[in-house]
Motif scaffolding. Sequence first.
Motif, PDB file in Angstrom:
ATOM      1  N   ARG A  32      -3.597  13.073  -1.476  1.00 14.44           N
ATOM      2  CA  ARG A  32      -3.034  11.722  -1.375  1.00 14.44           C
ATOM      3  C   ARG A  32      -3.710  10.803  -2.384  1.00 14.44           C
ATOM      4  N   LEU A  33      -2.891  10.092  -3.152  1.00 14.79           N
ATOM      5  CA  LEU A  33      -3.383   9.042  -4.039  1.00 14.79           C
ATOM      6  C   LEU A  33      -2.896   7.706  -3.500  1.00 14.79           C
ATOM      7  N   HIS A  34      -3.846   6.847  -3.135  1.00 17.21           N
ATOM      8  CA  HIS A  34      -3.531   5.532  -2.583  1.00 17.21           C
ATOM      9  C   HIS A  34      -3.495   4.495  -3.705  1.00 17.21           C
ATOM     10  N   THR A  35      -2.546   3.591  -3.627  1.00 20.91           N
ATOM     11  CA  THR A  35      -2.521   2.480  -4.583  1.00 20.91           C
ATOM     12  C   THR A  35      -2.064   1.219  -3.879  1.00 20.91           C
ATOM     13  N   ARG A  65      -4.380  15.424 -15.514  1.00 19.69           N
ATOM     14  CA  ARG A  65      -5.814  15.738 -15.532  1.00 19.69           C
ATOM     15  C   ARG A  65      -6.378  15.825 -14.116  1.00 19.69           C
ATOM     16  N   LEU A  66      -5.866  14.999 -13.212  1.00 20.79           N
ATOM     17  CA  LEU A  66      -6.376  14.977 -11.846  1.00 20.79           C
ATOM     18  C   LEU A  66      -6.129  16.304 -11.137  1.00 20.79           C
ATOM     19  N   HIS A 101       0.877  -1.179   0.000  1.00 18.07           N
ATOM     20  CA  HIS A 101       0.000   0.000   0.000  1.00 18.07           C
ATOM     21  C   HIS A 101       0.904   1.215   0.000  1.00 18.07           C
ATOM     22  N   SER A 102       0.816   2.011  -1.074  1.00 22.79           N
ATOM     23  CA  SER A 102       1.672   3.187  -1.221  1.00 22.79           C
ATOM     24  C   SER A 102       0.817   4.429  -1.408  1.00 22.79           C
ATOM     25  N   ILE A 103       1.402   5.571  -1.063  1.00 21.00           N
ATOM     26  CA  ILE A 103       0.717   6.855  -1.193  1.00 21.00           C
ATOM     27  C   ILE A 103       1.589   7.793  -2.017  1.00 21.00           C
ATOM     28  N   LEU A 104       0.955   8.467  -2.973  1.00 20.69           N
ATOM     29  CA  LEU A 104       1.616   9.503  -3.754  1.00 20.69           C
ATOM     30  C   LEU A 104       1.135  10.862  -3.256  1.00 20.69           C
ATOM     31  N   PRO A 105       2.026  11.692  -2.701  1.00 22.22           N
ATOM     32  CA  PRO A 105       1.608  13.043  -2.301  1.00 22.22           C
ATOM     33  C   PRO A 105       1.196  13.848  -3.530  1.00 22.22           C
ATOM     34  N   LEU A 106       0.084  14.542  -3.403  1.00 26.72           N
ATOM     35  CA  LEU A 106      -0.461  15.338  -4.509  1.00 26.72           C
ATOM     36  C   LEU A 106      -0.441  16.816  -4.145  1.00 26.72           C
ATOM     37  N   PRO A 107      -0.313  17.710  -5.142  1.00 25.42           N
ATOM     38  CA  PRO A 107      -0.131  17.425  -6.573  1.00 25.42           C
ATOM     39  C   PRO A 107       1.296  17.002  -6.883  1.00 25.42           C
ATOM     40  N   VAL A 108       1.476  16.339  -8.012  1.00 23.95           N
ATOM     41  CA  VAL A 108       2.784  15.874  -8.455  1.00 23.95           C
ATOM     42  C   VAL A 108       3.449  16.967  -9.292  1.00 23.95           C
ATOM     43  N   ASP A 109       4.755  17.030  -9.209  1.00 21.21           N
ATOM     44  CA  ASP A 109       5.510  18.011  -9.978  1.00 21.21           C
ATOM     45  C   ASP A 109       5.165  17.908 -11.466  1.00 21.21           C
ATOM     46  N   GLN A 110       4.643  19.002 -12.032  1.00 17.57           N
ATOM     47  CA  GLN A 110       4.149  18.947 -13.405  1.00 17.57           C
ATOM     48  C   GLN A 110       5.279  18.799 -14.420  1.00 17.57           C
ATOM     49  N   GLU A 111       6.421  19.383 -14.160  1.00 14.90           N
ATOM     50  CA  GLU A 111       7.543  19.238 -15.097  1.00 14.90           C
ATOM     51  C   GLU A 111       7.949  17.770 -15.224  1.00 14.90           C
ATOM     52  N   MET A 112       7.948  17.057 -14.105  1.00 12.94           N
ATOM     53  CA  MET A 112       8.283  15.636 -14.144  1.00 12.94           C
ATOM     54  C   MET A 112       7.243  14.861 -14.940  1.00 12.94           C
ATOM     55  N   LEU A 113       5.958  15.154 -14.713  1.00  9.29           N
ATOM     56  CA  LEU A 113       4.904  14.462 -15.455  1.00  9.29           C
ATOM     57  C   LEU A 113       5.011  14.739 -16.954  1.00  9.29           C
TER      58      LEU A 113
END
Length: 360
Positions: free
Chosen positions: A321-324, A311-312, A169-181
Amino acid sequence: MYTLTNWADTTHPDHGLLRAGVELSHREAEAFHGHPDFSEPFEGIFAEACRGEYYDRDFVVLRDDAPDGEVRGFLQVLYPLSDNTHLGFVWSEAQGRDTDLTVALLAEAERLAAARGRTSIMEWTDHREAADGEPVLDAATGAGRINPTDSLAAAYLACGWELEQTERHSILPLPVDQEMLDRFAAQSRAVAHPAYELVSWVDRTPDELLAGHARLNQAMSTDVPHGELDMEETVHTPERVRYNEDTLAAANKGYLAVAARHCESGEIVGFTRVDYPHVWPEAVFQAATLVLDGHRGHRLGMWMKADLLTRLRELRPDARRLHTWNASENDHMLSINVALGFEVRTVVAAWQKKLTPIHT
Protein backbone atom coordinates in the motif's frame (compact mmCIF):
# COMPACT_ATOMS: atom_id res chain seq x y z
CA MET A 1 -4.84 15.81 32.39
CA TYR A 2 -1.14 15.31 32.95
CA THR A 3 1.72 17.05 31.10
CA LEU A 4 4.72 14.79 30.59
CA THR A 5 7.56 17.08 31.60
CA ASN A 6 10.09 14.23 31.94
CA TRP A 7 9.13 12.13 28.89
CA ALA A 8 12.71 12.04 27.55
CA ASP A 9 14.00 10.36 30.75
CA THR A 10 13.61 6.65 30.06
CA THR A 11 13.75 5.90 33.82
CA HIS A 12 10.91 8.30 34.70
CA PRO A 13 7.21 7.29 34.89
CA ASP A 14 6.45 9.99 32.29
CA HIS A 15 8.28 7.89 29.70
CA GLY A 16 5.92 4.99 30.34
CA LEU A 17 2.92 7.29 30.01
CA LEU A 18 4.27 8.57 26.71
CA ARG A 19 4.44 4.99 25.47
CA ALA A 20 0.88 4.36 26.70
CA GLY A 21 -0.33 7.44 24.82
CA VAL A 22 1.34 6.33 21.61
CA GLU A 23 -0.14 2.85 21.99
CA LEU A 24 -3.61 4.41 22.39
CA SER A 25 -3.14 6.36 19.16
CA HIS A 26 -2.09 3.15 17.40
CA ARG A 27 -5.20 1.29 18.54
CA GLU A 28 -7.47 4.11 17.43
CA ALA A 29 -5.78 4.46 14.02
CA GLU A 30 -5.99 0.73 13.33
CA ALA A 31 -9.64 0.63 14.40
CA PHE A 32 -10.51 3.48 12.02
CA HIS A 33 -8.40 2.50 9.01
CA GLY A 34 -8.53 -1.27 9.28
CA HIS A 35 -4.77 -1.80 9.01
CA PRO A 36 -1.68 -1.09 11.15
CA ASP A 37 0.17 1.14 8.66
CA PHE A 38 0.00 4.16 11.00
CA SER A 39 1.27 2.25 14.04
CA GLU A 40 4.82 3.54 13.92
CA PRO A 41 6.98 1.79 16.54
CA PHE A 42 7.36 3.78 19.72
CA GLU A 43 11.14 3.69 19.46
CA GLY A 44 11.01 5.58 16.16
CA ILE A 45 8.60 8.20 17.48
CA PHE A 46 10.75 8.67 20.57
CA ALA A 47 13.97 8.97 18.58
CA GLU A 48 12.41 11.62 16.36
CA ALA A 49 11.00 13.53 19.33
CA CYS A 50 14.42 13.67 20.98
CA ARG A 51 15.86 15.57 18.00
CA GLY A 52 14.78 19.07 18.96
CA GLU A 53 16.70 21.48 16.75
CA TYR A 54 13.74 22.60 14.65
CA TYR A 55 10.75 21.72 16.85
CA ASP A 56 9.81 21.70 20.51
CA ARG A 57 6.99 19.58 21.88
CA ASP A 58 4.46 19.24 24.65
CA PHE A 59 3.09 15.78 25.45
CA VAL A 60 -0.05 15.31 27.54
CA VAL A 61 -2.05 12.25 28.59
CA LEU A 62 -5.63 12.21 29.80
CA ARG A 63 -6.19 9.33 32.20
CA ASP A 64 -8.69 8.12 34.75
CA ASP A 65 -8.41 9.83 38.12
CA ALA A 66 -6.80 6.95 39.98
CA PRO A 67 -3.32 5.59 40.56
CA ASP A 68 -2.31 3.80 37.36
CA GLY A 69 -5.52 5.07 35.76
CA GLU A 70 -6.23 4.06 32.19
CA VAL A 71 -4.91 6.45 29.53
CA ARG A 72 -7.95 7.59 27.54
CA GLY A 73 -6.48 10.50 25.62
CA PHE A 74 -3.14 11.56 24.18
CA LEU A 75 -2.00 14.97 22.97
CA GLN A 76 1.10 16.29 21.27
CA VAL A 77 1.61 19.94 20.37
CA LEU A 78 4.53 20.61 18.02
CA TYR A 79 6.13 24.08 17.95
CA PRO A 80 8.33 25.18 15.02
CA LEU A 81 11.43 26.98 16.27
CA SER A 82 13.09 28.44 13.16
CA ASP A 83 10.10 29.61 11.09
CA ASN A 84 6.32 29.68 11.49
CA THR A 85 6.97 30.47 15.13
CA HIS A 86 3.39 31.67 15.49
CA LEU A 87 2.07 28.12 14.98
CA GLY A 88 1.33 25.06 17.05
CA PHE A 89 0.61 21.78 15.27
CA VAL A 90 -1.75 19.58 17.28
CA TRP A 91 -2.02 15.80 17.29
CA SER A 92 -4.80 14.55 19.57
CA GLU A 93 -6.23 11.08 20.04
CA ALA A 94 -9.25 10.28 22.21
CA GLN A 95 -10.38 6.79 23.06
CA GLY A 96 -13.23 5.80 20.76
CA ARG A 97 -13.04 9.22 18.99
CA ASP A 98 -15.08 10.44 21.96
CA THR A 99 -16.39 14.02 21.65
CA ASP A 100 -16.04 15.02 25.31
CA LEU A 101 -12.51 13.61 25.61
CA THR A 102 -11.51 15.38 22.40
CA VAL A 103 -12.91 18.68 23.68
CA ALA A 104 -10.81 18.32 26.83
CA LEU A 105 -7.67 17.61 24.80
CA LEU A 106 -8.27 20.55 22.47
CA ALA A 107 -8.79 22.91 25.39
CA GLU A 108 -5.44 21.82 26.81
CA ALA A 109 -3.75 22.22 23.42
CA GLU A 110 -5.09 25.75 23.19
CA ARG A 111 -3.85 26.60 26.68
CA LEU A 112 -0.37 25.21 26.07
CA ALA A 113 0.05 26.90 22.68
CA ALA A 114 -1.19 30.27 23.96
CA ALA A 115 1.21 30.04 26.90
CA ARG A 116 4.06 29.74 24.40
CA GLY A 117 2.87 32.83 22.55
CA ARG A 118 1.47 30.96 19.55
CA THR A 119 -1.38 32.65 17.69
CA SER A 120 -2.67 29.79 15.49
CA ILE A 121 -3.09 26.07 16.06
CA MET A 122 -3.86 23.43 13.43
CA GLU A 123 -4.74 19.76 13.28
CA TRP A 124 -5.59 17.25 10.57
CA THR A 125 -8.20 14.57 11.38
CA ASP A 126 -9.53 11.55 9.46
CA HIS A 127 -13.19 11.27 8.47
CA ARG A 128 -15.50 9.43 6.14
CA GLU A 129 -16.86 11.63 3.37
CA ALA A 130 -20.37 12.86 4.09
CA ALA A 131 -22.83 10.52 2.36
CA ASP A 132 -25.88 11.65 0.43
CA GLY A 133 -28.61 12.68 2.82
CA GLU A 134 -26.26 13.32 5.74
CA PRO A 135 -25.55 16.76 7.19
CA VAL A 136 -22.72 18.45 5.31
CA LEU A 137 -19.96 20.85 6.31
CA ASP A 138 -18.00 22.24 3.36
CA ALA A 139 -14.39 23.31 3.71
CA ALA A 140 -13.65 27.02 3.32
CA THR A 141 -11.91 26.23 0.00
CA GLY A 142 -15.20 24.95 -1.41
CA ALA A 143 -13.65 21.54 -2.15
CA GLY A 144 -14.37 18.57 0.10
CA ARG A 145 -16.94 18.03 2.82
CA ILE A 146 -17.47 16.10 6.03
CA ASN A 147 -20.41 15.30 8.29
CA PRO A 148 -20.40 17.93 11.08
CA THR A 149 -22.17 15.52 13.44
CA ASP A 150 -19.23 13.10 13.28
CA SER A 151 -17.93 12.75 16.85
CA LEU A 152 -14.57 14.39 16.06
CA ALA A 153 -16.03 17.17 13.90
CA ALA A 154 -18.51 17.97 16.64
CA ALA A 155 -15.64 18.45 19.10
CA TYR A 156 -13.70 20.85 16.88
CA LEU A 157 -16.77 22.88 16.05
CA ALA A 158 -17.74 23.07 19.73
CA CYS A 159 -14.27 24.44 20.50
CA GLY A 160 -14.45 27.15 17.84
CA TRP A 161 -12.15 25.62 15.21
CA GLU A 162 -12.69 26.32 11.50
CA LEU A 163 -12.65 23.74 8.70
CA GLU A 164 -10.22 25.50 6.37
CA GLN A 165 -9.45 22.72 3.88
CA THR A 166 -9.85 19.03 3.19
CA GLU A 167 -7.45 16.53 1.71
CA ARG A 168 -8.09 13.22 0.03
CA HIS A 169 -6.30 10.31 1.62
CA SER A 170 -5.85 7.72 -1.12
CA ILE A 171 -4.16 4.33 -1.32
CA LEU A 172 -2.45 2.76 -4.31
CA PRO A 173 -2.39 -1.06 -4.16
CA LEU A 174 1.14 -2.33 -4.78
CA PRO A 175 2.79 -3.53 -6.91
CA VAL A 176 1.46 -1.51 -9.84
CA ASP A 177 1.06 -3.05 -13.27
CA GLN A 178 4.48 -2.63 -14.88
CA GLU A 179 3.19 -2.41 -18.46
CA MET A 180 1.05 0.57 -17.46
CA LEU A 181 4.00 2.26 -15.74
CA ASP A 182 6.22 1.69 -18.76
CA ARG A 183 3.56 3.21 -21.01
CA PHE A 184 3.13 6.29 -18.81
CA ALA A 185 6.90 6.71 -18.52
CA ALA A 186 7.42 6.46 -22.27
CA GLN A 187 4.62 8.91 -23.04
CA SER A 188 5.96 11.41 -20.51
CA ARG A 189 9.58 11.03 -21.56
CA ALA A 190 8.61 11.73 -25.15
CA VAL A 191 7.36 15.15 -24.06
CA ALA A 192 10.08 16.01 -21.52
CA HIS A 193 13.27 14.61 -23.03
CA PRO A 194 15.89 15.81 -24.02
CA ALA A 195 15.22 19.04 -22.12
CA TYR A 196 14.90 17.05 -18.87
CA GLU A 197 16.29 13.84 -17.42
CA LEU A 198 15.56 11.86 -14.27
CA VAL A 199 17.91 11.19 -11.35
CA SER A 200 17.21 9.16 -8.22
CA TRP A 201 18.65 8.38 -4.82
CA VAL A 202 17.90 6.40 -1.66
CA ASP A 203 18.16 7.75 1.91
CA ARG A 204 20.94 10.25 1.24
CA THR A 205 20.89 13.12 -1.25
CA PRO A 206 24.01 13.24 -3.46
CA ASP A 207 26.12 16.23 -2.46
CA GLU A 208 25.79 17.87 -5.87
CA LEU A 209 21.97 17.80 -5.58
CA LEU A 210 21.73 18.93 -1.98
CA ALA A 211 21.09 22.64 -2.64
CA GLY A 212 18.45 21.78 -5.23
CA HIS A 213 16.75 19.36 -2.85
CA ALA A 214 16.60 22.10 -0.21
CA ARG A 215 15.08 24.52 -2.74
CA LEU A 216 12.39 22.00 -3.69
CA ASN A 217 11.54 21.31 -0.04
CA GLN A 218 11.17 25.02 0.56
CA ALA A 219 8.90 25.38 -2.47
CA MET A 220 6.69 22.60 -1.06
CA SER A 221 5.80 24.94 1.81
CA THR A 222 4.40 27.60 -0.54
CA ASP A 223 3.44 25.98 -3.86
CA VAL A 224 1.18 23.22 -2.54
CA PRO A 225 -2.41 24.41 -1.92
CA HIS A 226 -2.99 25.36 1.74
CA GLY A 227 -6.28 27.26 1.53
CA GLU A 228 -6.40 29.88 4.30
CA LEU A 229 -4.22 27.93 6.71
CA ASP A 230 -1.97 30.41 8.47
CA MET A 231 1.32 28.90 7.29
CA GLU A 232 4.32 30.83 6.05
CA GLU A 233 7.29 29.68 4.00
CA THR A 234 9.46 27.08 5.70
CA VAL A 235 13.15 27.76 5.25
CA HIS A 236 15.12 24.74 4.07
CA THR A 237 18.89 24.66 3.82
CA PRO A 238 21.24 21.85 2.82
CA GLU A 239 21.95 21.39 6.53
CA ARG A 240 18.25 20.94 7.22
CA VAL A 241 17.95 18.35 4.45
CA ARG A 242 20.75 16.37 6.10
CA TYR A 243 19.09 16.83 9.50
CA ASN A 244 15.82 15.44 8.16
CA GLU A 245 17.60 12.49 6.58
CA ASP A 246 19.37 11.74 9.87
CA THR A 247 16.03 11.98 11.68
CA LEU A 248 14.45 9.45 9.34
CA ALA A 249 17.38 7.11 9.87
CA ALA A 250 17.14 7.52 13.65
CA ALA A 251 13.46 6.54 13.41
CA ASN A 252 14.43 3.42 11.40
CA LYS A 253 12.90 4.71 8.18
CA GLY A 254 14.18 5.00 4.65
CA TYR A 255 13.18 6.96 1.59
CA LEU A 256 13.34 6.89 -2.20
CA ALA A 257 13.42 10.06 -4.30
CA VAL A 258 13.24 10.66 -8.04
CA ALA A 259 13.97 14.15 -9.38
CA ALA A 260 13.73 15.85 -12.76
CA ARG A 261 16.89 17.66 -13.81
CA HIS A 262 16.81 20.51 -16.34
CA CYS A 263 19.65 19.54 -18.66
CA GLU A 264 20.61 23.05 -19.76
CA SER A 265 20.96 24.48 -16.25
CA GLY A 266 21.82 21.28 -14.43
CA GLU A 267 19.29 22.15 -11.70
CA ILE A 268 16.73 19.71 -10.31
CA VAL A 269 13.35 21.34 -10.86
CA GLY A 270 10.93 18.71 -9.61
CA PHE A 271 10.90 15.69 -7.34
CA THR A 272 8.76 12.98 -5.84
CA ARG A 273 9.62 11.12 -2.64
CA VAL A 274 8.25 8.23 -0.61
CA ASP A 275 9.16 7.19 2.94
CA TYR A 276 8.86 3.74 4.44
CA PRO A 277 9.37 2.15 7.88
CA HIS A 278 11.94 -0.62 7.76
CA VAL A 279 10.05 -2.65 10.38
CA TRP A 280 6.77 -2.71 8.41
CA PRO A 281 7.45 -3.72 4.80
CA GLU A 282 3.85 -3.45 3.55
CA ALA A 283 3.46 0.32 4.00
CA VAL A 284 4.87 3.21 1.97
CA PHE A 285 3.99 6.89 2.38
CA GLN A 286 4.12 9.64 -0.22
CA ALA A 287 6.08 12.50 1.34
CA ALA A 288 6.25 15.04 -1.49
CA THR A 289 5.68 15.67 -5.19
CA LEU A 290 6.40 19.01 -6.82
CA VAL A 291 7.45 20.61 -10.09
CA LEU A 292 8.71 24.18 -9.86
CA ASP A 293 6.75 26.91 -11.57
CA GLY A 294 8.31 27.55 -14.97
CA HIS A 295 8.94 23.86 -15.60
CA ARG A 296 5.35 22.64 -15.55
CA GLY A 297 3.48 21.38 -18.58
CA HIS A 298 6.13 18.82 -19.62
CA ARG A 299 4.56 15.75 -17.94
CA LEU A 300 7.37 15.68 -15.39
CA GLY A 301 5.01 14.73 -12.56
CA MET A 302 3.79 11.56 -14.26
CA TRP A 303 7.29 10.68 -15.51
CA MET A 304 8.79 10.96 -12.01
CA LYS A 305 5.96 9.01 -10.37
CA ALA A 306 6.03 6.20 -12.91
CA ASP A 307 9.80 5.91 -12.54
CA LEU A 308 9.58 5.93 -8.74
CA LEU A 309 6.95 3.17 -8.69
CA THR A 310 9.11 1.06 -10.97
CA ARG A 311 12.12 1.50 -8.67
CA LEU A 312 9.97 0.89 -5.59
CA ARG A 313 9.02 -2.58 -6.84
CA GLU A 314 12.65 -3.68 -6.55
CA LEU A 315 13.52 -1.65 -3.45
CA ARG A 316 10.45 -2.68 -1.40
CA PRO A 317 9.18 -5.91 -2.98
CA ASP A 318 6.82 -6.66 -0.07
CA ALA A 319 5.12 -3.25 -0.16
CA ARG A 320 1.36 -3.51 -0.60
CA ARG A 321 0.00 0.00 0.00
CA LEU A 322 1.21 3.47 -0.93
CA HIS A 323 -0.58 6.22 1.00
CA THR A 324 -0.88 9.75 -0.34
CA TRP A 325 -2.65 12.95 0.67
CA ASN A 326 -3.70 15.71 -1.72
CA ALA A 327 -5.63 18.93 -1.25
CA SER A 328 -9.17 18.36 -2.54
CA GLU A 329 -8.76 21.37 -4.85
CA ASN A 330 -5.48 20.09 -6.35
CA ASP A 331 -7.11 18.73 -9.52
CA HIS A 332 -3.89 18.25 -11.48
CA MET A 333 -2.15 16.03 -8.94
CA LEU A 334 -5.38 14.16 -8.22
CA SER A 335 -5.77 13.38 -11.93
CA ILE A 336 -2.27 11.86 -12.03
CA ASN A 337 -2.98 9.74 -8.98
CA VAL A 338 -6.33 8.54 -10.35
CA ALA A 339 -4.62 7.51 -13.61
CA LEU A 340 -2.06 5.52 -11.61
CA GLY A 341 -4.81 3.68 -9.73
CA PHE A 342 -5.03 5.45 -6.37
CA GLU A 343 -8.33 4.85 -4.56
CA VAL A 344 -9.84 7.40 -2.14
CA ARG A 345 -10.19 6.02 1.39
CA THR A 346 -10.86 8.94 3.74
CA VAL A 347 -11.29 12.69 3.89
CA VAL A 348 -8.76 14.55 6.04
CA ALA A 349 -10.10 17.70 7.66
CA ALA A 350 -7.63 20.57 8.14
CA TRP A 351 -8.79 22.50 11.21
CA GLN A 352 -7.50 25.85 12.44
CA LYS A 353 -8.12 28.11 15.41
CA LYS A 354 -6.72 31.58 16.03
CA LEU A 355 -5.50 32.27 19.57
CA THR A 356 -4.74 35.18 21.83
CA PRO A 357 -1.27 34.47 23.22
CA ILE A 358 -0.72 34.47 26.98
CA HIS A 359 2.35 36.48 27.91
CA THR A 360 3.89 35.45 31.21
